[in-house]
Structure formats: C-alpha cells, structure tokens
Design a protein around this motif. Structure first.
Motif, PDB file in Angstrom:
ATOM      1  N   THR A 165       0.806  -1.204   0.000  1.00  0.00           N
ATOM      2  CA  THR A 165       0.000   0.000   0.000  1.00  0.00           C
ATOM      3  C   THR A 165       0.846   1.263   0.000  1.00  0.00           C
ATOM      4  O   THR A 165       0.318   2.348  -0.192  1.00  0.00           O
ATOM      5  N   SER A 166       2.134   1.123   0.246  1.00  0.00           N
ATOM      6  CA  SER A 166       2.965   2.321   0.315  1.00  0.00           C
ATOM      7  C   SER A 166       3.219   2.859  -1.094  1.00  0.00           C
ATOM      8  O   SER A 166       3.523   2.123  -2.016  1.00  0.00           O
ATOM      9  N   ALA A 167       3.064   4.152  -1.244  1.00  0.00           N
ATOM     10  CA  ALA A 167       3.250   4.799  -2.543  1.00  0.00           C
ATOM     11  C   ALA A 167       4.715   5.169  -2.717  1.00  0.00           C
ATOM     12  O   ALA A 167       5.438   5.387  -1.739  1.00  0.00           O
ATOM     13  N   PRO A 168       5.204   5.225  -3.955  1.00  0.00           N
ATOM     14  CA  PRO A 168       6.591   5.640  -4.191  1.00  0.00           C
ATOM     15  C   PRO A 168       6.823   7.060  -3.671  1.00  0.00           C
ATOM     16  O   PRO A 168       5.918   7.900  -3.696  1.00  0.00           O
ATOM     17  N   ASP A 169       8.043   7.318  -3.229  1.00  0.00           N
ATOM     18  CA  ASP A 169       8.402   8.633  -2.693  1.00  0.00           C
ATOM     19  C   ASP A 169       9.031   9.470  -3.799  1.00  0.00           C
ATOM     20  O   ASP A 169      10.140   9.164  -4.247  1.00  0.00           O
ATOM     21  N   PRO A 170       8.362  10.532  -4.243  1.00  0.00           N
ATOM     22  CA  PRO A 170       8.932  11.341  -5.325  1.00  0.00           C
ATOM     23  C   PRO A 170      10.150  12.144  -4.895  1.00  0.00           C
ATOM     24  O   PRO A 170      10.846  12.699  -5.746  1.00  0.00           O
ATOM     25  N   ASN A 171      10.416  12.199  -3.582  1.00  0.00           N
ATOM     26  CA  ASN A 171      11.575  12.950  -3.083  1.00  0.00           C
ATOM     27  C   ASN A 171      12.715  12.047  -2.632  1.00  0.00           C
ATOM     28  O   ASN A 171      13.675  12.516  -2.007  1.00  0.00           O
ATOM     29  N   ALA A 172      12.619  10.748  -2.929  1.00  0.00           N
ATOM     30  CA  ALA A 172      13.684   9.827  -2.529  1.00  0.00           C
ATOM     31  C   ALA A 172      14.956  10.118  -3.321  1.00  0.00           C
ATOM     32  O   ALA A 172      14.903  10.419  -4.515  1.00  0.00           O
ATOM     33  N   THR A 173      16.103  10.034  -2.653  1.00  0.00           N
ATOM     34  CA  THR A 173      17.384  10.231  -3.323  1.00  0.00           C
ATOM     35  C   THR A 173      18.098   8.891  -3.479  1.00  0.00           C
ATOM     36  O   THR A 173      17.784   7.919  -2.783  1.00  0.00           O
ATOM     37  N   LEU A 174      19.059   8.845  -4.353  1.00  0.00           N
ATOM     38  CA  LEU A 174      19.790   7.598  -4.599  1.00  0.00           C
ATOM     39  C   LEU A 174      20.559   7.147  -3.363  1.00  0.00           C
ATOM     40  O   LEU A 174      20.686   5.954  -3.094  1.00  0.00           O
ATOM     41  N   ALA A 175      21.106   8.099  -2.600  1.00  0.00           N
ATOM     42  CA  ALA A 175      21.882   7.754  -1.406  1.00  0.00           C
ATOM     43  C   ALA A 175      20.985   7.407  -0.230  1.00  0.00           C
ATOM     44  O   ALA A 175      21.432   6.752   0.717  1.00  0.00           O
ATOM     45  N   GLY A 176      19.727   7.842  -0.244  1.00  0.00           N
ATOM     46  CA  GLY A 176      18.792   7.491   0.814  1.00  0.00           C
ATOM     47  C   GLY A 176      18.877   8.367   2.050  1.00  0.00           C
ATOM     48  O   GLY A 176      18.090   8.223   2.963  1.00  0.00           O
ATOM     49  N   LYS A 177      19.827   9.268   2.115  1.00  0.00           N
ATOM     50  CA  LYS A 177      19.948  10.171   3.267  1.00  0.00           C
ATOM     51  C   LYS A 177      20.544  11.483   2.789  1.00  0.00           C
ATOM     52  O   LYS A 177      21.186  11.556   1.737  1.00  0.00           O
ATOM     53  N   ARG A 178      20.347  12.521   3.586  1.00  0.00           N
ATOM     54  CA  ARG A 178      20.830  13.836   3.201  1.00  0.00           C
ATOM     55  C   ARG A 178      22.346  13.890   3.326  1.00  0.00           C
ATOM     56  O   ARG A 178      22.938  13.319   4.237  1.00  0.00           O
ATOM     57  N   GLY A 179      22.961  14.596   2.406  1.00  0.00           N
ATOM     58  CA  GLY A 179      24.412  14.728   2.438  1.00  0.00           C
ATOM     59  C   GLY A 179      24.873  15.826   3.375  1.00  0.00           C
ATOM     60  O   GLY A 179      24.085  16.622   3.886  1.00  0.00           O
ATOM     61  N   ASP A 180      26.179  15.865   3.595  1.00  0.00           N
ATOM     62  CA  ASP A 180      26.816  16.878   4.434  1.00  0.00           C
ATOM     63  C   ASP A 180      27.810  17.631   3.568  1.00  0.00           C
ATOM     64  O   ASP A 180      28.731  17.028   2.999  1.00  0.00           O
ATOM     65  N   SER A 191      30.173  19.402   4.324  1.00  0.00           N
ATOM     66  CA  SER A 191      31.543  19.397   4.825  1.00  0.00           C
ATOM     67  C   SER A 191      32.175  18.017   4.772  1.00  0.00           C
ATOM     68  O   SER A 191      33.289  17.823   5.280  1.00  0.00           O
ATOM     69  N   ASP A 192      31.495  17.059   4.198  1.00  0.00           N
ATOM     70  CA  ASP A 192      32.015  15.686   4.179  1.00  0.00           C
ATOM     71  C   ASP A 192      31.740  15.047   2.829  1.00  0.00           C
ATOM     72  O   ASP A 192      30.928  15.519   2.039  1.00  0.00           O
ATOM     73  N   ILE A 193      32.445  13.953   2.573  1.00  0.00           N
ATOM     74  CA  ILE A 193      32.271  13.188   1.334  1.00  0.00           C
ATOM     75  C   ILE A 193      31.782  11.797   1.726  1.00  0.00           C
ATOM     76  O   ILE A 193      32.384  11.137   2.581  1.00  0.00           O
ATOM     77  N   ASP A 194      30.681  11.363   1.146  1.00  0.00           N
ATOM     78  CA  ASP A 194      30.097  10.064   1.490  1.00  0.00           C
ATOM     79  C   ASP A 194      30.469   9.007   0.464  1.00  0.00           C
ATOM     80  O   ASP A 194      30.430   9.272  -0.743  1.00  0.00           O
ATOM     81  N   GLU A 195      30.779   7.810   0.968  1.00  0.00           N
ATOM     82  CA  GLU A 195      30.940   6.654   0.091  1.00  0.00           C
ATOM     83  C   GLU A 195      29.598   5.925   0.089  1.00  0.00           C
ATOM     84  O   GLU A 195      29.136   5.462   1.130  1.00  0.00           O
ATOM     85  N   VAL A 196      28.958   5.835  -1.039  1.00  0.00           N
ATOM     86  CA  VAL A 196      27.626   5.246  -1.138  1.00  0.00           C
ATOM     87  C   VAL A 196      27.608   4.177  -2.225  1.00  0.00           C
ATOM     88  O   VAL A 196      28.539   4.077  -3.035  1.00  0.00           O
ATOM     89  N   THR A 197      26.555   3.381  -2.207  1.00  0.00           N
ATOM     90  CA  THR A 197      26.328   2.393  -3.263  1.00  0.00           C
ATOM     91  C   THR A 197      25.006   2.720  -3.942  1.00  0.00           C
ATOM     92  O   THR A 197      23.953   2.721  -3.304  1.00  0.00           O
ATOM     93  N   LEU A 198      25.082   3.019  -5.205  1.00  0.00           N
ATOM     94  CA  LEU A 198      23.884   3.377  -5.962  1.00  0.00           C
ATOM     95  C   LEU A 198      23.187   2.113  -6.461  1.00  0.00           C
ATOM     96  O   LEU A 198      23.835   1.175  -6.928  1.00  0.00           O
ATOM     97  N   VAL A 199      21.873   2.086  -6.332  1.00  0.00           N
ATOM     98  CA  VAL A 199      21.062   0.972  -6.833  1.00  0.00           C
ATOM     99  C   VAL A 199      20.300   1.468  -8.060  1.00  0.00           C
ATOM    100  O   VAL A 199      19.694   2.545  -8.033  1.00  0.00           O
ATOM    101  N   ALA A 200      20.384   0.703  -9.138  1.00  0.00           N
ATOM    102  CA  ALA A 200      19.720   1.113 -10.380  1.00  0.00           C
ATOM    103  C   ALA A 200      18.213   1.226 -10.181  1.00  0.00           C
ATOM    104  O   ALA A 200      17.584   0.374  -9.545  1.00  0.00           O
ATOM    105  N   LYS A 201      17.656   2.302 -10.707  1.00  0.00           N
ATOM    106  CA  LYS A 201      16.207   2.522 -10.667  1.00  0.00           C
ATOM    107  C   LYS A 201      15.677   2.684 -12.083  1.00  0.00           C
ATOM    108  O   LYS A 201      16.382   3.217 -12.949  1.00  0.00           O
ATOM    109  N   PRO A 202      14.436   2.251 -12.346  1.00  0.00           N
ATOM    110  CA  PRO A 202      13.840   2.537 -13.650  1.00  0.00           C
ATOM    111  C   PRO A 202      13.635   4.040 -13.794  1.00  0.00           C
ATOM    112  O   PRO A 202      13.193   4.699 -12.847  1.00  0.00           O
ATOM    113  N   VAL A 203      13.990   4.566 -14.934  1.00  0.00           N
ATOM    114  CA  VAL A 203      13.861   6.010 -15.171  1.00  0.00           C
ATOM    115  C   VAL A 203      13.299   6.262 -16.562  1.00  0.00           C
ATOM    116  O   VAL A 203      13.455   5.443 -17.472  1.00  0.00           O
ATOM    117  N   LEU A 204      12.644   7.398 -16.694  1.00  0.00           N
ATOM    118  CA  LEU A 204      12.359   7.922 -18.018  1.00  0.00           C
ATOM    119  C   LEU A 204      13.560   8.756 -18.399  1.00  0.00           C
ATOM    120  O   LEU A 204      14.069   9.544 -17.584  1.00  0.00           O
TER     121      LEU A 204
END
Length: 262
Positions: free
Chosen positions: A91-106, A108-121
């Motif tokens: 029942t959960s609807a997709p989040d139009p504000n979701a980011t690839l990293a899943g959390k807000r960046g900083d 003053s810092d550099i994040d090491e993240v793993t991107l997961v492929a998403k279907p896109v137009l």
C-alpha cells in the motif's frame, strides 16, 4: 575541461430401602399339657402391616443435544504442499523525493555510497554552458509530463548524467525515476523519451548547496580531492537535484554530485 553531474458429569444411584415383610407375632405359650385331650387354640391373626415409604429413583438429566461435527480441513493430495497464504498488497506509494543515497548529504564531508539502479524515463540532449540550467529544467518538465500521460508514479528526484563535456557545452541524459508495474507491455512515450535505468555501483557523493552559477567551484573541489587521493573515476558524472530547478541564483539550491570510481 569541466567535470560532469550527478507479521462431564457423574451420577450416584440412590436406591430406596426395601419394604419390610409382615410383622410376625410370636406364638402364645402352650399351657402345659393336662391329662386328657385339650383343644388347640388358634393363633391370633397378625396385626396390620404399615408399609415403609420407598424413596423415588433419582431423575436423570436430559441428555444434551448433539453438536454438529465439523469436517476436518481438506488436505492436499500426497506429495503436494498446502497453498501459500495470499501475499499482502503493498500500500505504500513511491516517494517522489527519494534520493539515490537514501539520506541527506553533508556539505563538509564526502560520502561513500552504493547506488542501486532505478527505472527512469530518459531524455538525451545537449546544451551550451550558458543555457544549461534552462535546458535541464525543460527536460525534467517533459519527463514529468510523459510520466503523467503513461500513469507512472514518480519515484525519486530528477537526475542528469553528463556524458560528454567541452569548452562550448555538454551532452547529457536527463532522467526521472518512476515506478514501473511488473509484467505487461511497457508504455510508449513521445518527445524522444524512453525507458532506461539510473547508474548503479559504488560512488562518492559530494553535496553542493549554493546557486547553480557557483557549481564550478564544487567541481574544482571534486577535482582536487580526486587528484590528492589518486582516484581514477568514470568520465560521466551524475547530478541529483534535491531542490527543484527554478532559480539558478537560489542560495539554498541543493544538488548531490556522484562520482563513480573506475
């Protein structure tokens, strides 16, 4: 060269006392025999017998009505397992504000993240540097319109993959994450829009919070960091627009820039 973005009962038998037999009167004493024959005196009749009361037999309880017997559940034939319970509907609807990293960046810092492929137009295009902001903004409006026509919910923030840069301009793939139903025929799109996937794999995430016109300074920071760490990266950089591209001079404009090591 500019860098590119991105869960029971028991009974007791009470029997009555049995009735007593008739009371017997002891025989009268026989007088001592006198000489000569004496007539025999008959015994007096027995007195009246008083019957003794007999306790009635206890009444038995009325038997309870039999309850219907439920048949046992039907079992599957030998060798077959019980059917699995129906899956719960999501029942959960997709989040139009979701980011690839899943959390807000900083910033003053550099994040090491793993991107997961998403279907896109996806919509490819090119632009000069001085018109880049406008061309990207227009591309995202086109993608949103096509997603609405096809009934595809938006499932993330818009992206731009910069595939080639030069002193004069750049070539890009504008992308909009969408929720695509499983199975069935994919819808058709117009205006050069097609279905694709966003980049996947390990990446370094840099955060830009400043006007779009100042994004070159963020790329200079990225270049210096990669140089100092001797990190070889892919030529295409990915930008993710956490803020909408409305005003290039917005000082709070937030963009995630993803750089993928080779």
């Amino acid at each position: 060269m500019r860098y590119s973005r991105i869960c029971v009962l028991a009974l007791a038998a009470l029997l009555g006392t049995p009735a007593a037999g008739p009371a017997q009167t002891p025989p009268a004493a026989v007088p001592e025999a006198q000489p000569g024959p004496q007539p025999v005196q008959p015994a007096p009749p027995p007195g009246p017998v008083t019957p003794q009361p007999v306790a009635p037999a206890p009444s038995l309880p009325t038997p309870a009505e039999p309850q219907p017997v439920r048949p046992p559940p039907t079992l599957p034939p030998p060798g077959q397992s019980l059917p699995a319970p129906p899956a719960q509907q999501q029942t959960s609807a997709p989040d139009p504000n979701a980011t690839l990293a899943g959390k807000r960046g900083d910033a003053s810092d550099i994040d090491e993240v793993t991107l997961v492929a998403k279907p896109v137009l996806l919509l490819s295009g090119q632009a000069r540097w001085d018109e880049g902001f406008q061309r990207l903004s227009e591309s995202f409006e086109t993608l949103r319109a096509e997603a609405g026509k096809a009934g595809l919910p938006i499932a993330g923030r818009p992206l731009s993959l910069f595939v080639e840069t030069s002193d004069d301009g750049f070539r890009f793939d504008a992308m909009l994450p969408v929720a695509v139903p499983a199975g069935g025929q994919p819808p058709s799109f117009g205006a050069g829009v097609r279905l694709g996937e966003s980049p996947a794999g390990k990446a370094l995430r840099f955060l830009h919070v400043a006007p779009y016109d100042d994004i070159d300074s963020t790329y200079e920071t990225i270049a210096a960091y990669l140089d100092a760490k001797s990190i070889a990266v892919k030529d295409a950089f990915l930008e993710e627009y956490v803020s909408d591209l409305k005003d290039p001079g917005d000082p709070n404009l937030e963009i995630n820039v993803y750089v993928q090591p080779r």
